[in-house]
Design an enzyme around this catalytic site. Sequence first.
Site, PDB file in Angstrom:
ATOM      1  N   SER A 177     -12.836  10.667   5.611  1.00 25.55           N
ATOM      2  CA  SER A 177     -13.949   9.721   5.795  1.00 25.55           C
ATOM      3  C   SER A 177     -15.223  10.482   6.101  1.00 25.55           C
ATOM      4  O   SER A 177     -15.184  11.535   6.759  1.00 25.55           O
ATOM      5  CB  SER A 177     -13.647   8.766   6.955  1.00 25.55           C
ATOM      6  OG  SER A 177     -14.793   7.988   7.259  1.00 25.55           O
ATOM      7  N   TYR A 197     -11.365   7.141  15.644  1.00 27.47           N
ATOM      8  CA  TYR A 197     -11.146   7.152  14.186  1.00 27.47           C
ATOM      9  C   TYR A 197     -11.801   8.381  13.559  1.00 27.47           C
ATOM     10  O   TYR A 197     -11.187   9.099  12.752  1.00 27.47           O
ATOM     11  CB  TYR A 197     -11.726   5.862  13.594  1.00 27.47           C
ATOM     12  CG  TYR A 197     -11.788   5.811  12.078  1.00 27.47           C
ATOM     13  CD1 TYR A 197     -10.677   5.451  11.324  1.00 27.47           C
ATOM     14  CD2 TYR A 197     -12.985   6.093  11.399  1.00 27.47           C
ATOM     15  CE1 TYR A 197     -10.737   5.394   9.938  1.00 27.47           C
ATOM     16  CE2 TYR A 197     -13.055   6.035  10.016  1.00 27.47           C
ATOM     17  CZ  TYR A 197     -11.935   5.677   9.288  1.00 27.47           C
ATOM     18  OH  TYR A 197     -12.004   5.619   7.917  1.00 27.47           O
TER      19      TYR A 197
HETATM   20  P1  NAP Z   1      -7.447  -1.356   3.935  1.00 24.88           P
HETATM   21  O1  NAP Z   1      -8.175  -2.153   2.893  1.00 24.88           O
HETATM   22  O2  NAP Z   1      -7.467  -1.808   5.350  1.00 24.88           O
HETATM   23  O3  NAP Z   1      -5.934  -1.158   3.433  1.00 24.88           O
HETATM   24  C1  NAP Z   1      -5.031  -0.531   4.268  1.00 24.88           C
HETATM   25  C2  NAP Z   1      -3.724  -0.267   3.527  1.00 24.88           C
HETATM   26  O4  NAP Z   1      -2.940   0.595   4.361  1.00 24.88           O
HETATM   27  C3  NAP Z   1      -2.897  -1.498   3.286  1.00 24.88           C
HETATM   28  O5  NAP Z   1      -2.184  -1.336   2.063  1.00 24.88           O
HETATM   29  C4  NAP Z   1      -1.933  -1.495   4.483  1.00 24.88           C
HETATM   30  O6  NAP Z   1      -0.704  -2.155   4.242  1.00 24.88           O
HETATM   31  C5  NAP Z   1      -1.683  -0.019   4.615  1.00 24.88           C
HETATM   32  N1  NAP Z   1      -1.201   0.449   5.930  1.00 24.88           N
HETATM   33  C6  NAP Z   1      -1.841   0.385   7.119  1.00 24.88           C
HETATM   34  N2  NAP Z   1      -1.107   0.974   8.074  1.00 24.88           N
HETATM   35  C7  NAP Z   1       0.025   1.432   7.471  1.00 24.88           C
HETATM   36  C8  NAP Z   1       1.175   2.141   7.909  1.00 24.88           C
HETATM   37  N3  NAP Z   1       1.318   2.515   9.194  1.00 24.88           N
HETATM   38  N4  NAP Z   1       2.139   2.442   7.010  1.00 24.88           N
HETATM   39  C9  NAP Z   1       2.006   2.088   5.698  1.00 24.88           C
HETATM   40  N5  NAP Z   1       0.930   1.412   5.225  1.00 24.88           N
HETATM   41  C10 NAP Z   1      -0.044   1.087   6.095  1.00 24.88           C
HETATM   42  O7  NAP Z   1      -8.001   0.158   3.970  1.00 24.88           O
HETATM   43  P2  NAP Z   1      -9.081   0.905   3.042  1.00 24.88           P
HETATM   44  O8  NAP Z   1     -10.460   0.517   3.496  1.00 24.88           O
HETATM   45  O9  NAP Z   1      -8.708   0.782   1.625  1.00 24.88           O
HETATM   46  O10 NAP Z   1      -8.875   2.408   3.559  1.00 24.88           O
HETATM   47  C11 NAP Z   1      -8.070   3.337   2.880  1.00 24.88           C
HETATM   48  C12 NAP Z   1      -8.410   4.719   3.422  1.00 24.88           C
HETATM   49  O11 NAP Z   1      -9.797   4.988   3.197  1.00 24.88           O
HETATM   50  C13 NAP Z   1      -8.209   4.872   4.942  1.00 24.88           C
HETATM   51  O12 NAP Z   1      -7.706   6.148   5.224  1.00 24.88           O
HETATM   52  C14 NAP Z   1      -9.605   4.752   5.497  1.00 24.88           C
HETATM   53  O13 NAP Z   1      -9.749   5.400   6.729  1.00 24.88           O
HETATM   54  C15 NAP Z   1     -10.395   5.426   4.398  1.00 24.88           C
HETATM   55  N6  NAP Z   1     -11.823   5.085   4.396  1.00 24.88           N
HETATM   56  C16 NAP Z   1     -12.221   3.812   4.123  1.00 24.88           C
HETATM   57  C17 NAP Z   1     -13.574   3.508   4.122  1.00 24.88           C
HETATM   58  C18 NAP Z   1     -14.089   2.130   3.842  1.00 24.88           C
HETATM   59  O14 NAP Z   1     -15.300   1.900   4.014  1.00 24.88           O
HETATM   60  N7  NAP Z   1     -13.250   1.195   3.428  1.00 24.88           N
HETATM   61  C19 NAP Z   1     -14.513   4.513   4.416  1.00 24.88           C
HETATM   62  C20 NAP Z   1     -14.065   5.799   4.669  1.00 24.88           C
HETATM   63  C21 NAP Z   1     -12.713   6.073   4.655  1.00 24.88           C
HETATM   64  P3  NAP Z   1      -0.467  -3.699   4.770  1.00 24.88           P
HETATM   65  O15 NAP Z   1      -1.444  -4.544   4.017  1.00 24.88           O
HETATM   66  O16 NAP Z   1       0.938  -3.979   4.448  1.00 24.88           O
HETATM   67  O17 NAP Z   1      -0.776  -3.678   6.236  1.00 24.88           O
END
Ligand code: NAP
Length: 248
Positions: A143, A157
């Site tokens: 991130s 985080y």
């Molecule tokens: P998201 O929309 O909240 O999706 C999270 C996913 O992770 C879901 O499929 C969830 O499954 C799964 N998950 C959560 N905890 C888990 C666990 N312990 N074991 C297995 N699966 C788990 O997240 P996102 O925004 O796409 O983020 C993805 C990555 O990008 C993360 O590492 C985040 O830190 C990084 N990131 C995101 C952003 C942003 O702005 N979105 C920015 C920088 C970095 P369930 O639905 O079954 O719970």
Amino acid sequence: MNQVMVVTGGSRGIGAATSLLASRRGYAVCINYRSDADAAERLRARIVAEGGAAIAVQADVGVEADVLRLFATVDAELGPVTALVNNVGILETQGKLVDMSAERFQRVFTTNVVSCLLCSREAVKRMSTLSGGRGGGIVNVGSGASRHGAGGVYVDYAASKGAIDVLTLGLSKEVGAEGIRVNCVRPGIIYTDIHASGGDPDRVDKLAATVPMQRGGQPEEIAETILWLLGPQSSYVSGALVDAGGAR
Ligand code: NAP
């Protein structure tokens, strides 16, 4: 040879966009999820309807026994993993460090960092040319928070994402001679549900004006970067921290 990808947290957000794009690029995909079986099954069915190969596997990747079961399932149903996307990451309610509990620190670090260590270990065992594997690629989803620190919002985080940067650098050196490349993509603010978990569902739109490119990112844009880092076009790139945040 089959290309087999495991996407942790592959059922929603950036992970779902990555699973779908990977399938369209010819990978058999394991969509890992923790609790939302419907979302995972919808995506699996969509990939299969498009002619791809996919399985959905429930596993909490912060738990070692679940990770062992996840990779054993992939071995049995798709074949040994050739690409791992350590995408899982959580954040919790926005606030200051002084108000955060030890239990929260444990949850964030277990989910964001221990998961990456466990899944990378299982993938390296299978990919390493030293143990008879055919090499492979690992992409960690970090991130931009590891650069700016997320002070006043979620420093826990941000600290966990700093660990992901360092793990990328160290592991890339450790397995460089074993046919495995390890890279990290560091998204900026992307339109997914994660912001609602921090109590700020409109965060991307609120911050869009602070991004030099004047907009938030789409999950598909991060998926493209991940697929590039896993593909032959980036064959001499390893240990890289690739910022995908619109210059923010
Ligand atoms: P998201 O929309 O909240 O999706 C999270 C996913 O992770 C879901 O499929 C969830 O499954 C799964 N998950 C959560 N905890 C888990 C666990 N312990 N074991 C297995 N699966 C788990 O997240 P996102 O925004 O796409 O983020 C993805 C990555 O990008 C993360 O590492 C985040 O830190 C990084 N990131 C995101 C952003 C942003 O702005 N979105 C920015 C920088 C970095 P369930 O639905 O079954 O719970």
